[in-house]
Design an enzyme around this catalytic site. Structure first.
Site, short mmCIF file in Angstrom:
data_model
loop_
_atom_site.label_atom_id
_atom_site.label_comp_id
_atom_site.label_asym_id
_atom_site.label_seq_id
_atom_site.Cartn_x
_atom_site.Cartn_y
_atom_site.Cartn_z
N VAL A 301 -6.57 6.30 -1.88
CA VAL A 301 -5.24 6.70 -2.33
C VAL A 301 -4.46 7.46 -1.27
O VAL A 301 -3.25 7.63 -1.41
CB VAL A 301 -5.29 7.53 -3.63
CG1 VAL A 301 -5.88 6.72 -4.76
CG2 VAL A 301 -6.06 8.83 -3.44
N ARG A 302 -5.11 7.92 -0.22
CA ARG A 302 -4.39 8.60 0.85
C ARG A 302 -3.40 7.67 1.54
O ARG A 302 -2.48 8.14 2.22
CB ARG A 302 -5.37 9.17 1.87
CG ARG A 302 -6.16 10.36 1.35
CD ARG A 302 -7.22 10.79 2.34
NE ARG A 302 -8.06 11.83 1.75
CZ ARG A 302 -9.18 12.27 2.30
NH1 ARG A 302 -9.57 11.76 3.44
NH2 ARG A 302 -9.89 13.21 1.72
N HIS A 303 -3.62 6.38 1.41
CA HIS A 303 -2.69 5.42 2.01
C HIS A 303 -1.56 5.18 1.01
O HIS A 303 -1.75 4.58 -0.04
CB HIS A 303 -3.44 4.13 2.36
CG HIS A 303 -4.46 4.32 3.43
ND1 HIS A 303 -4.19 4.13 4.76
CD2 HIS A 303 -5.74 4.76 3.37
CE1 HIS A 303 -5.27 4.42 5.48
NE2 HIS A 303 -6.23 4.80 4.65
N ARG A 304 -0.38 5.68 1.36
CA ARG A 304 0.70 5.75 0.39
C ARG A 304 1.35 4.39 0.10
O ARG A 304 1.90 4.17 -0.97
CB ARG A 304 1.81 6.72 0.87
CG ARG A 304 1.35 8.02 1.50
CD ARG A 304 0.27 8.75 0.73
NE ARG A 304 0.63 9.08 -0.63
CZ ARG A 304 -0.24 9.48 -1.53
NH1 ARG A 304 -1.51 9.58 -1.24
NH2 ARG A 304 0.17 9.79 -2.75
N SER A 312 -8.17 6.27 -15.84
CA SER A 312 -8.27 7.72 -15.99
C SER A 312 -9.72 8.16 -15.81
O SER A 312 -10.65 7.47 -16.24
CB SER A 312 -7.77 8.15 -17.37
OG SER A 312 -8.06 9.52 -17.60
N ASN A 378 0.52 -4.60 1.50
CA ASN A 378 1.05 -5.59 2.44
C ASN A 378 0.27 -5.57 3.75
O ASN A 378 -0.47 -4.63 4.04
CB ASN A 378 2.56 -5.40 2.65
CG ASN A 378 2.91 -4.13 3.40
OD1 ASN A 378 2.41 -3.87 4.50
ND2 ASN A 378 3.82 -3.33 2.83
N ALA A 379 0.45 -6.61 4.55
CA ALA A 379 -0.35 -6.79 5.76
C ALA A 379 -0.08 -5.72 6.80
O ALA A 379 -0.96 -5.39 7.60
CB ALA A 379 -0.11 -8.19 6.34
N ARG A 389 -10.02 2.86 8.93
CA ARG A 389 -11.16 2.80 8.02
C ARG A 389 -12.29 1.87 8.47
O ARG A 389 -13.38 1.94 7.91
CB ARG A 389 -10.68 2.39 6.63
CG ARG A 389 -9.62 3.30 6.04
CD ARG A 389 -10.05 4.74 6.02
NE ARG A 389 -9.02 5.62 5.45
CZ ARG A 389 -9.09 6.93 5.40
NH1 ARG A 389 -10.14 7.55 5.91
NH2 ARG A 389 -8.11 7.66 4.88
#
Length: 462
Positions: A301-304, A312, A378-379, A389
């Protein structure tokens, strides 16, 4: 152990009221942007104008007000709630490098007597087990799988006023309304925002009165009679579930659009001669990632720049947990790890039978519990994601996921994704400095010959 969760607005942009009022005027007022801002200085009608524009539905004007928030000693559950937001920037204390054994955990204020004792016994047992793992040489990034999601997290966040108001409203009226810790933090933020930017208070009130935000359905904690282990090789399974039907044709059209007058034969390599790579944004890929740990999700999730779906934490299966190799390879620690998980599962099952303790079961989730998520990206963002990563320095779980994603992408469109990989492969240099793995030549060879490497891996597993 007990500390109060705090959210402190520690910084905001200068003259935010004047800037937002100028944004409200710019489309209907003569003069350039700087002249309009100059006229807005010390204008007593700025706040009134901003409120009027907000009431008409034009919310974007308050996106020019930006706040930086220090979240102090909030639970990891609360951290997860906020960092899933795509329209904010976060920096979080790392669980890979920092020892969390003495940093404490969140305790619901309403707990007293035997309920408080049961809750703290569960948390203390896990923190002591985490500490024992560290003392026996288990890396922090693997010992952390025992940390419950009540553990204290600290982070900085920068967010605009519109998104911050949405957060407060979604807590007070939506999916956070039954979570006391979030309610307390929302109250703190609303009070501080009212002091810093008072003309936004009517917007906050209007949102509460007219809220039709989604509410979460009731749930039952998922606690089984016994634990089940997810081997590290089985964790984070990846399946690409959607891809463009003609990616090379789309790239060629995008390139010709962004380069008017281009008439030469198109080659994919041309895209990578510029730093913008905007053409890559025309290609979107969707992935289903199964049995990723809660710790692993924080890396995703750090990749916005993605659209991500995460269940949940209230719905997580408490009885399913990862078994990392560093623990598996140490028989003594593996046995201890299993005993701790069995005990935690038993205690969580007992607490789920108490009506008060049951509603706090999201704090009982372990960082090593797994769930399934889905993301569409997206690419261009994939290019950035892979550089970070697939690097040897990346945490092993997220690296495994990234490498598997890249394998499937290369199978789908090798002409494009042959250019994707870690920084040393893509850029010809390692940016890690003293933290480098010092295996650049080997890593570059592996990603250059990736198809051969994974075929060999398949043979070795037979």
């Amino acid at each position: 152990m007990e500390k109060s969760s705090q959210a402190k607005i520690i910084s905001w942009n200068m003259n935010h009221g004047e800037i937002c009022a100028s944004a409200a005027r710019i489309s209907t007022t003569k003069g350039n942007a700087a002249e309009i801002l100059e006229k807005a200085k010390e204008n007593e009608k700025n706040g009134e104008l901003v409120q009027k524009v907000l009431a008409s539905g034009h919310k974007s004007v308050i996106e020019h007000a930006v706040f930086t928030i220090a979240f102090c000693d909030v639970s990891a559950f609360v951290e997860q709630f906020f960092i899933e937001s795509r329209l904010a920037s976060f920096t979080v204390k790392s669980r890979r490098y920092v020892d969390f054994s003495s940093l404490g955990y969140y305790i619901p204020q309403e707990l007293t007597g035997k309920e408080l004792e049961s809750y703290c016994s569960y948390m203390d047992m896990l923190f002591l087990a985490y500490q024992k793992m560290l003392e026996n040489g288990i890396p922090k990034e693997d010992a952390r799988f025992l940390l419950p999601y009540s553990f204290h997290s600290n982070l900085y966040c920068t967010v605009n006023a519109r998104e911050l108001i949405y957060w407060i409203q979604s807590i007070q009226c939506g999916r956070g309304k039954d979570i006391p810790e979030l309610q307390d933090l929302a109250g703190q933020l609303a009070e501080q925002m009212g002091k810093v930017f008072p003309c936004l208070l009517p917007e906050l009130e209007a949102g509460r009165e007219n809220s039709n935000m989604e509410e979460e359905v009731s749930y039952e904690p998922k606690v089984r009679n016994s634990m089940s282990m997810v081997d590290s090789r089985e964790a984070g399974r990846v399946r690409m579930i959607n891809e463009p039907s003609a990616p090379l044709k789309l790239l060629e059209m995008a390139y010709c659009t962004s380069h008017p007058g281009f008439h030469q034969p198109f080659e994919v390599g041309m895209l990578f001669k510029t730093e913008r790579l905007r053409e890559l944004e025309q290609l979107s890929y969707s992935f289903l990632i199964s049995d990723i740990t809660l710790s692993g999700i924080t890396h995703i999730v750090r990749h916005r720049m993605q659209s991500i779906l995460i269940p949940s934490i209230k719905d997580i299966n408490h009885s399913k947990c990862i078994l990392p190799d560093t623990i598996k390879e140490d028989p003594g620690m593996a046995d201890f790890y299993w005993q701790v998980l069995e005990k935690a599962n038993h205690m969580a099952k007992q607490m789920s039978q108490d009506e008060t303790l049951k509603k706090y079961s999201y704090y009982y989730a372990l960082s090593g519990n797994t769930m399934d998520i889905m993301t569409t990206v997206n690419a261009r963002e994939l290019h950035h994601f892979m550089k970070l990563r697939t690097c040897n320095r990346a945490q092993w779980e997220i690296r495994k996921i990234a490498v598997e994603m890249l394998k499937q992408l290369r199978s789908s469109c090798p002409e494009l994704f042959q250019y994707f990989g870690p920084n040393c492969y893509v850029g010809g240099r390692c940016p890690e400095g003293n933290l480098s793995c010092n295996k650049m030549d080997e890593v570059v060879w592996q990603f250059k010959n990736m198809e051969q490497v994974w075929k060999l891996e398949d043979l070795l597993q037979i």
